[in-house]
Design a protein around this motif. Structure first.
Motif, mmCIF file in Angstrom:
data_model
loop_
_atom_site.group_PDB
_atom_site.id
_atom_site.type_symbol
_atom_site.label_atom_id
_atom_site.label_comp_id
_atom_site.label_asym_id
_atom_site.label_seq_id
_atom_site.Cartn_x
_atom_site.Cartn_y
_atom_site.Cartn_z
ATOM 1 N N GLN A 93 25.803 36.764 52.215
ATOM 2 C CA GLN A 93 24.434 36.925 52.715
ATOM 3 C C GLN A 93 24.156 35.963 53.873
ATOM 4 O O GLN A 93 23.622 36.357 54.911
ATOM 5 C CB GLN A 93 23.456 36.696 51.565
ATOM 6 N N LYS A 94 24.547 34.702 53.716
ATOM 7 C CA LYS A 94 24.325 33.712 54.774
ATOM 8 C C LYS A 94 25.207 33.976 55.994
ATOM 9 O O LYS A 94 24.813 33.706 57.118
ATOM 10 C CB LYS A 94 24.605 32.307 54.238
ATOM 11 N N SER A 95 26.400 34.502 55.774
ATOM 12 C CA SER A 95 27.362 34.690 56.862
ATOM 13 C C SER A 95 27.076 35.909 57.724
ATOM 14 O O SER A 95 27.492 35.956 58.885
ATOM 15 C CB SER A 95 28.773 34.788 56.285
ATOM 16 N N LEU A 96 26.388 36.899 57.185
ATOM 17 C CA LEU A 96 26.126 38.119 57.956
ATOM 18 C C LEU A 96 25.277 37.855 59.193
ATOM 19 O O LEU A 96 25.415 38.545 60.199
ATOM 20 C CB LEU A 96 25.505 39.188 57.066
ATOM 21 N N SER A 97 24.412 36.855 59.154
ATOM 22 C CA SER A 97 23.619 36.535 60.339
ATOM 23 C C SER A 97 24.518 36.057 61.475
ATOM 24 O O SER A 97 24.253 36.344 62.645
ATOM 25 C CB SER A 97 22.548 35.499 60.017
ATOM 26 N N GLY A 98 25.587 35.358 61.152
ATOM 27 C CA GLY A 98 26.541 34.934 62.174
ATOM 28 C C GLY A 98 27.288 36.106 62.779
ATOM 29 O O GLY A 98 27.580 36.125 63.976
ATOM 30 N N VAL A 99 27.595 37.094 61.958
ATOM 31 C CA VAL A 99 28.258 38.303 62.456
ATOM 32 C C VAL A 99 27.313 39.054 63.398
ATOM 33 O O VAL A 99 27.717 39.538 64.457
ATOM 34 C CB VAL A 99 28.725 39.207 61.290
ATOM 35 N N GLU A 100 26.048 39.126 63.022
ATOM 36 C CA GLU A 100 25.049 39.784 63.881
ATOM 37 C C GLU A 100 24.952 39.064 65.217
ATOM 38 O O GLU A 100 24.930 39.689 66.278
ATOM 39 C CB GLU A 100 23.686 39.805 63.169
ATOM 40 N N PHE A 101 24.926 37.740 65.188
ATOM 41 C CA PHE A 101 24.868 36.945 66.410
ATOM 42 C C PHE A 101 26.115 37.190 67.263
ATOM 43 O O PHE A 101 26.023 37.357 68.490
ATOM 44 C CB PHE A 101 24.739 35.456 66.067
ATOM 45 N N GLU A 126 25.502 46.971 48.129
ATOM 46 C CA GLU A 126 24.393 47.758 48.667
ATOM 47 C C GLU A 126 23.157 46.881 48.866
ATOM 48 O O GLU A 126 22.397 47.078 49.811
ATOM 49 C CB GLU A 126 24.044 48.934 47.743
ATOM 50 N N ARG A 127 22.961 45.906 47.988
ATOM 51 C CA ARG A 127 21.799 45.004 48.131
ATOM 52 C C ARG A 127 21.895 44.146 49.387
ATOM 53 O O ARG A 127 20.885 43.662 49.889
ATOM 54 C CB ARG A 127 21.683 44.102 46.894
ATOM 55 N N LEU A 128 23.106 43.957 49.886
ATOM 56 C CA LEU A 128 23.299 43.205 51.127
ATOM 57 C C LEU A 128 23.132 44.087 52.360
ATOM 58 O O LEU A 128 23.104 43.591 53.477
ATOM 59 C CB LEU A 128 24.695 42.575 51.141
ATOM 60 N N THR A 182 18.518 44.601 61.844
ATOM 61 C CA THR A 182 17.253 44.668 61.105
ATOM 62 C C THR A 182 17.226 43.667 59.955
ATOM 63 O O THR A 182 16.230 42.982 59.732
ATOM 64 C CB THR A 182 17.030 46.091 60.555
ATOM 65 N N LEU A 183 18.336 43.556 59.248
ATOM 66 C CA LEU A 183 18.377 42.705 58.054
ATOM 67 C C LEU A 183 18.664 41.236 58.348
ATOM 68 O O LEU A 183 18.190 40.357 57.621
ATOM 69 C CB LEU A 183 19.429 43.233 57.073
ATOM 70 N N TYR A 184 19.446 40.943 59.406
ATOM 71 C CA TYR A 184 19.971 39.582 59.561
ATOM 72 C C TYR A 184 19.737 38.932 60.914
ATOM 73 O O TYR A 184 20.165 37.805 61.125
ATOM 74 C CB TYR A 184 21.484 39.593 59.266
ATOM 75 N N LYS A 185 19.043 39.581 61.830
ATOM 76 C CA LYS A 185 18.894 39.050 63.197
ATOM 77 C C LYS A 185 18.247 37.673 63.253
ATOM 78 O O LYS A 185 18.719 36.813 63.964
ATOM 79 C CB LYS A 185 18.125 40.012 64.085
#
Length: 189
Positions: A93-101, A126-128, A182-185
């Motif tokens: 969950q915390k790492s997905l924002s880095g992937v988005e970046f 699915e919750r992620l 949408t979820l992690y930006k």
């Protein structure tokens, strides 16, 4: 024995990292990121995600890889499978924002359709924001199962070989670039 095998894996991991062309997610908090990533051209069957994004052969995706040896080291003394699952969930969950970046900052950003991963750990994905898709090609599914087998053996304290083989099958995880944004930006900015 488990600690010895993890030590060997830790020694070999940089070689694996080099030959798979993986990179670390680079941003301020990247030391906390559990993913190593690379751009890839998708080679599977056409997939239509729930937001309407079509992923077809040769579309560009960011392939995400869990940093398994790091996870195994951090989770080796935890016996509860539920506690391990919660820790992995939080890391992802915390790492997905880095992937988005990474995607937004990449020079090919406009061409990237989304992210893809292959995992045995697909419960709760699915919750992620992921969509879980079966791997339909039997030889590729077998290849991925064999490649994940050592990880499964090392990570689970009391699981028999039969249970690993019968209960876990590798699956694709997909998330469109739009859904990821949408979820992690704003998670790291």
């Amino acid at each position: 024995m488990r600690s010895y095998l993890i030590s060997i894996w830790s020694f070999l991991d940089p070689v694996y990292y080099h030959f798979t062309r993986l990179t670390y997610v680079a941003y301020e908090e990247s030391t906390q990121n559990i993913f190593r990533i690379r751009l890839t051209k998708y080679k599977g069957r056409k997939i239509v995600l729930s937001d309407g994004t079509e992923i077809q052969k040769n579309d560009i995706l960011v392939k995400i890889h869990l940093h398994n040896v790091r996870l195994l080291k951090e989770l080796k003394d935890i016996e509860s499978e539920l506690k391990k699952a919660k820790i992995i969930y939080r890391y992802v969950q915390k790492s997905l924002s880095g992937v988005e970046f990474y995607i937004q900052d990449h020079y090919c950003s406009e061409k990237i359709k989304g992210i893809v991963g292959i995992t045995l750990l697909h419960k709760g994905c699915e919750r992620l924001g992921f969509e879980v898709v079966d791997i339909t090609h039997p030889m590729y599914r077998l290849f991925k199962f064999v490649s994940f087998f050592p990880i499964a053996l090392l990570s689970q304290q009391n699981m028999s070989l039969k249970n690993i083989f019968m209960k876990q099958a590798p699956k694709y995880l997909f998330m469109s670039k739009n859904r990821l944004s949408t979820l992690y930006k704003n998670s790291i900015r």
